[in-house]
Design an enzyme around this catalytic site. Structure first.
Site, PDB file in Angstrom:
ATOM      1  N   ARG A  24       0.824  -1.217   0.000  1.00 14.46           N
ATOM      2  CA  ARG A  24       0.000   0.000   0.000  1.00 14.46           C
ATOM      3  C   ARG A  24       0.857   1.266   0.000  1.00 14.46           C
ATOM      4  O   ARG A  24       0.334   2.362  -0.199  1.00 14.46           O
ATOM      5  CB  ARG A  24      -0.940   0.001   1.216  1.00 14.46           C
ATOM      6  CG  ARG A  24      -0.258   0.317   2.542  1.00 14.46           C
ATOM      7  CD  ARG A  24      -1.118  -0.025   3.739  1.00 14.46           C
ATOM      8  NE  ARG A  24      -2.165   0.934   3.998  1.00 14.46           N
ATOM      9  CZ  ARG A  24      -2.051   1.969   4.833  1.00 14.46           C
ATOM     10  NH1 ARG A  24      -0.899   2.204   5.445  1.00 14.46           N
ATOM     11  NH2 ARG A  24      -3.074   2.770   5.054  1.00 14.46           N
TER      12      ARG A  24
ATOM     13  N   ASN B 151       7.344  13.190   5.716  1.00 13.32           N
ATOM     14  CA  ASN B 151       7.128  11.778   6.039  1.00 13.32           C
ATOM     15  C   ASN B 151       7.197  10.917   4.764  1.00 13.32           C
ATOM     16  O   ASN B 151       7.820   9.865   4.732  1.00 13.32           O
ATOM     17  CB  ASN B 151       5.762  11.683   6.711  1.00 13.32           C
ATOM     18  CG  ASN B 151       5.387  10.306   7.220  1.00 13.32           C
ATOM     19  OD1 ASN B 151       4.693  10.191   8.212  1.00 13.32           O
ATOM     20  ND2 ASN B 151       5.795   9.246   6.558  1.00 13.32           N
TER      21      ASN B 151
ATOM     22  N   ARG C 299       4.741  17.014   8.650  1.00 16.71           N
ATOM     23  CA  ARG C 299       5.690  16.356   9.558  1.00 16.71           C
ATOM     24  C   ARG C 299       6.838  15.746   8.770  1.00 16.71           C
ATOM     25  O   ARG C 299       6.761  15.595   7.552  1.00 16.71           O
ATOM     26  CB  ARG C 299       4.994  15.263  10.367  1.00 16.71           C
ATOM     27  CG  ARG C 299       4.412  14.122   9.531  1.00 16.71           C
ATOM     28  CD  ARG C 299       3.764  13.061  10.408  1.00 16.71           C
ATOM     29  NE  ARG C 299       3.157  11.986   9.636  1.00 16.71           N
ATOM     30  CZ  ARG C 299       1.886  11.929   9.267  1.00 16.71           C
ATOM     31  NH1 ARG C 299       1.079  12.930   9.570  1.00 16.71           N
ATOM     32  NH2 ARG C 299       1.417  10.898   8.586  1.00 16.71           N
TER      33      ARG C 299
ATOM     34  N   ARG D 197      -5.520  12.321  10.534  1.00 17.25           N
ATOM     35  CA  ARG D 197      -4.669  12.063   9.368  1.00 17.25           C
ATOM     36  C   ARG D 197      -5.552  11.633   8.186  1.00 17.25           C
ATOM     37  O   ARG D 197      -6.374  10.721   8.338  1.00 17.25           O
ATOM     38  CB  ARG D 197      -3.659  10.959   9.680  1.00 17.25           C
ATOM     39  CG  ARG D 197      -2.605  11.320  10.710  1.00 17.25           C
ATOM     40  CD  ARG D 197      -1.827  10.091  11.158  1.00 17.25           C
ATOM     41  NE  ARG D 197      -2.716   9.141  11.822  1.00 17.25           N
ATOM     42  CZ  ARG D 197      -2.526   7.818  11.846  1.00 17.25           C
ATOM     43  NH1 ARG D 197      -1.496   7.282  11.221  1.00 17.25           N
ATOM     44  NH2 ARG D 197      -3.377   7.031  12.474  1.00 17.25           N
ATOM     45  N   PRO D 198      -5.412  12.245   7.025  1.00 13.31           N
ATOM     46  CA  PRO D 198      -6.242  11.862   5.876  1.00 13.31           C
ATOM     47  C   PRO D 198      -6.163  10.377   5.548  1.00 13.31           C
ATOM     48  O   PRO D 198      -7.168   9.770   5.162  1.00 13.31           O
ATOM     49  CB  PRO D 198      -5.666  12.714   4.738  1.00 13.31           C
ATOM     50  CG  PRO D 198      -5.119  13.922   5.429  1.00 13.31           C
ATOM     51  CD  PRO D 198      -4.560  13.422   6.725  1.00 13.31           C
TER      52      PRO D 198
ATOM     53  N   ASP E 188       4.439   4.074  14.584  1.00 19.11           N
ATOM     54  CA  ASP E 188       2.999   4.286  14.703  1.00 19.11           C
ATOM     55  C   ASP E 188       2.281   2.931  14.586  1.00 19.11           C
ATOM     56  O   ASP E 188       2.117   2.442  13.493  1.00 19.11           O
ATOM     57  CB  ASP E 188       2.488   5.272  13.647  1.00 19.11           C
ATOM     58  CG  ASP E 188       3.035   5.004  12.250  1.00 19.11           C
ATOM     59  OD1 ASP E 188       4.137   4.421  12.103  1.00 19.11           O
ATOM     60  OD2 ASP E 188       2.365   5.385  11.281  1.00 19.11           O
TER      61      ASP E 188
ATOM     62  N   GLU F 128       7.135  -6.626   5.627  1.00 17.83           N
ATOM     63  CA  GLU F 128       7.411  -5.373   6.336  1.00 17.83           C
ATOM     64  C   GLU F 128       7.935  -5.595   7.747  1.00 17.83           C
ATOM     65  O   GLU F 128       8.811  -4.877   8.223  1.00 17.83           O
ATOM     66  CB  GLU F 128       6.115  -4.565   6.379  1.00 17.83           C
ATOM     67  CG  GLU F 128       6.192  -3.255   7.123  1.00 17.83           C
ATOM     68  CD  GLU F 128       4.811  -2.656   7.343  1.00 17.83           C
ATOM     69  OE1 GLU F 128       4.739  -1.430   7.490  1.00 17.83           O
ATOM     70  OE2 GLU F 128       3.815  -3.409   7.385  1.00 17.83           O
TER      71      GLU F 128
ATOM     72  N   GLU G 170      -2.767  -0.731  11.918  1.00 16.41           N
ATOM     73  CA  GLU G 170      -3.947  -0.185  11.244  1.00 16.41           C
ATOM     74  C   GLU G 170      -4.227  -0.821   9.886  1.00 16.41           C
ATOM     75  O   GLU G 170      -5.236  -0.529   9.271  1.00 16.41           O
ATOM     76  CB  GLU G 170      -3.754   1.319  11.021  1.00 16.41           C
ATOM     77  CG  GLU G 170      -3.618   2.130  12.293  1.00 16.41           C
ATOM     78  CD  GLU G 170      -3.437   3.609  11.986  1.00 16.41           C
ATOM     79  OE1 GLU G 170      -4.254   4.408  12.459  1.00 16.41           O
ATOM     80  OE2 GLU G 170      -2.486   3.958  11.265  1.00 16.41           O
TER      81      GLU G 170
END
Length: 565
Positions: A152, A196, A205, A277-278, A312, A496, A511
């Protein structure tokens, strides 16, 4: 012990002076800086909110990455006219007015590939460019091709990229390393910092500041020319992280800078916005609503700042590990961030000296020395025997051991006796059958147990090696590589994150579903393969038995990495 009073103002004066010099040197670029692109939640206002709340897509990042087919103001005006009409279909409206991000084709590797061959074959698969970026796209254009993490994550990410670049260098792809350094320098020149990721919604950020280390890596191949070429951008990034320091009084914080009561200057993570956050809109709103005792804007800021940390999310930022709404990232001074700031100051000193500016080099050395003292004073837990974060609310070092505690060793900022204690703590509390645990807490968040992440494995390995702790370093590399190999043997992919409580299993929590690819795992795996195997007998797969330290490469190799004259 406090510094003598007369010397403190002199030391502190160095930082504003340095910052002003950095900006002055780059003021010629100010006129070329474009207007900052607006993120989709601002461009689309109520339409963005309604689409995300309707949960039209399983992943909230999908609509954040969608490209408007025309002026967003016109789309929004059409939406306001149509939304209350009978039969209005929100999904149809989105499909007509937006181009959704394409799902990447699933990569099927050739049969019989070794682990090394698989990774080398992935570099072109993960390479992207922004040649076709449209006016209203949330994707920020970059001048050169770049390697994305995978899954993603369709854009380049700041701190991921350093560990990806280690692998590119190990594969001999110095052209790609140079391209990515040039891209990040472009972002600094354009936006004043490295966001980011190269999306408009990431501009508020940054992430763990690895740019100076990227330049240092490139200098292995190009020599001091790389340091001199990118000195202005390194200075400008340093100014971003220290922005506001000249106005701070003792005990105050401003954006990313913290000034403690004795005048010690350290840094924290911070996001300039305090909205959902969008890319995780609905999740953030739900988190804020679940704790009515805190202002929603405060929770949003801390969620965003945790994203800036790269962790996060993690119990590291939370008062209650089982409740994300108790996170308070902005009131924590992180040990890893301040280690990276120390390293940035050391590299700036080296680059300034290479450029012939010894006075500036001495200033950066002074700043690095002051920060090192701050790390040793405030980010070491003497009772526990490990490095940890500092709590601005309790005015005490925290007790939790995390893999971030290895960062002072990674940047050579640790005292020798403390490095030895860290080796013991690491082996006792964090080392697992499948590698290094992120923390020892099981919170359900992805930056907690039982997950292990490639960048933290490498930081720990290198850090421990820096202080002669080669057996523990080998244990970490061997256990993690075995995990990677077993997963690859079964699934023919690198992922990951990994479950380090065992071997051969991808990690969970967080998430979004587990992502494969994966840039930084590829990079660290190559570095570790060349670390554990002798140079005269390189290995393409992980050996079946743990190599002895003597048989392994004493220093990580990098193909064609000798500095050029």
């Amino acid at each position: 012990m406090k510094s003598p009073a007369p010397s403190r103002p002199q030391k502190m004066a160095l930082i504003p002076a340095c910052i002003f010099l950095c900006f002055a040197a780059l003021s010629v670029q100010a006129e070329e800086t474009p207007v900052t692109p607006q993120p989709p939640d601002i461009l689309l206002g109520p339409l963005f909110n309604d689409v995300q709340n309707a949960k039209l897509f399983p992943d909230q990042k999908t609509f954040a990455d969608a490209m408007p087919n025309s002026d967003p103001l016109m789309i929004l005006a059409d939406y306001r006219m149509q939304q209350n009409q009978s039969g209005f279909d929100l999904r149809h409206f989105v499909n007509v007015n937006f181009t959704l991000p394409k799902e990447g084709e699933k990569y099927v590797p050739p049969e019989g590939q070794s682990l090394r061959e698989h990774i080398d074959g992935l570099w072109p698969v993960l390479t992207r460019s922004t040649e076709n970026t449209e006016k209203w796209d949330s994707l920020l254009p970059l001048p050169e091709p770049y390697v994305v993490p995978g899954g993603r994550f369709r854009e380049v990410y700041y701190w991921d990229s350093y560990f990806t670049m280690l692998g590119l260098a190990e594969s001999g792809h110095w052209d790609k390393v140079a391209d990515m350094v040039a891209n990040f320098a472009h972002e600094i020149d354009t936006y004043g910092h490295i966001p980011n990721g190269n999306r408009s919604y990431y501009l508020s950020r940054s992430q763990p500041p690895f740019f100076a280390l990227m330049v240092e890596l490139l200098a292995q191949h190009e020599g001091d020319a790389a340091l001199k070429q990118y000195l202005p951008q390194m200075q400008k990034e340093y100014a971003y992280w220290m922005d506001g320091v000249e106005n701070l009084q003792a005990g105050q914080q401003e954006k990313r800078v913290v000034k403690l009561q004795d005048g010690t200057l350290l840094n924290r993570y911070w996001d300039d916005r305090d909205t959902p956050r969008p890319e995780s809109w609905v999740e953030d709103i739900a988190t804020a609503k679940s704790n009515p005792n805190r202002p929603a804007t405060e929770i949003y800021r801390d969620l965003r700042s945790a994203a800036a940390s790269g962790w996060d999310f993690s119990s590291r930022w939370m008062d209650n590990p089982q409740q994300l709404n108790t996170l308070r990232t902005t009131s924590i001074v992180p040990v890893d961030l301040n280690s990276l700031m120390f390293k940035m100051e050391k590299i700036l000193a080296r680059a300034s000296k290479a450029a012939g500016d010894n006075a500036m080099a001495n200033q950066y050395e002074t700043l690095a020395n002051a920060r090192q003292k701050g790390i040793e004073k405030y980010l070491w837990n003497d009772q526990q025997g490990w490095y940890a974060d500092y709590d601005l609310k309790s005015h005490k070092v925290r007790n939790q051991l995390t893999a971030a505690a290895l960062f002072p060793l990674y940047v050579n900022a640790a005292a020798k006796d403390r490095a030895n204690k860290m080796a013991t703590a690491t082996k006792t509390h964090l080392l697992q059958p499948g590698g290094l645990n992120t923390t020892s807490v099981k919170s359900g968040q992805q930056w907690d147990a039982p997950n292990g992440w490639a960048p933290l494995q490498w930081v720990a390995t290198e850090g421990l090696q820096n202080y002669g702790q080669k057996e523990v370093a080998m244990d970490i590399s061997w256990h993690f590589l075995t995990n990677v190999q077993h997963t690859y043997d079964r699934e023919k992919k690198l992922v990951e994150k990994y479950d380090v409580s065992t071997t051969g299993t991808g990690g969970g929590g967080g998430e979004y579903p587990l992502q494969d690819g994966f840039g930084w795992t590829n990079g660290v795996t190559l570095k570790m393969l060349d670390l554990i195997c002798p140079k005269e007998q390189p290995c393409d797969n992980v050996p079946a038995t743990r190599p002895t330290v003597k048989s392994a490469t004493t220093q990580p190799s990098t193909k064609e990495a000798q500095p050029t004259p």
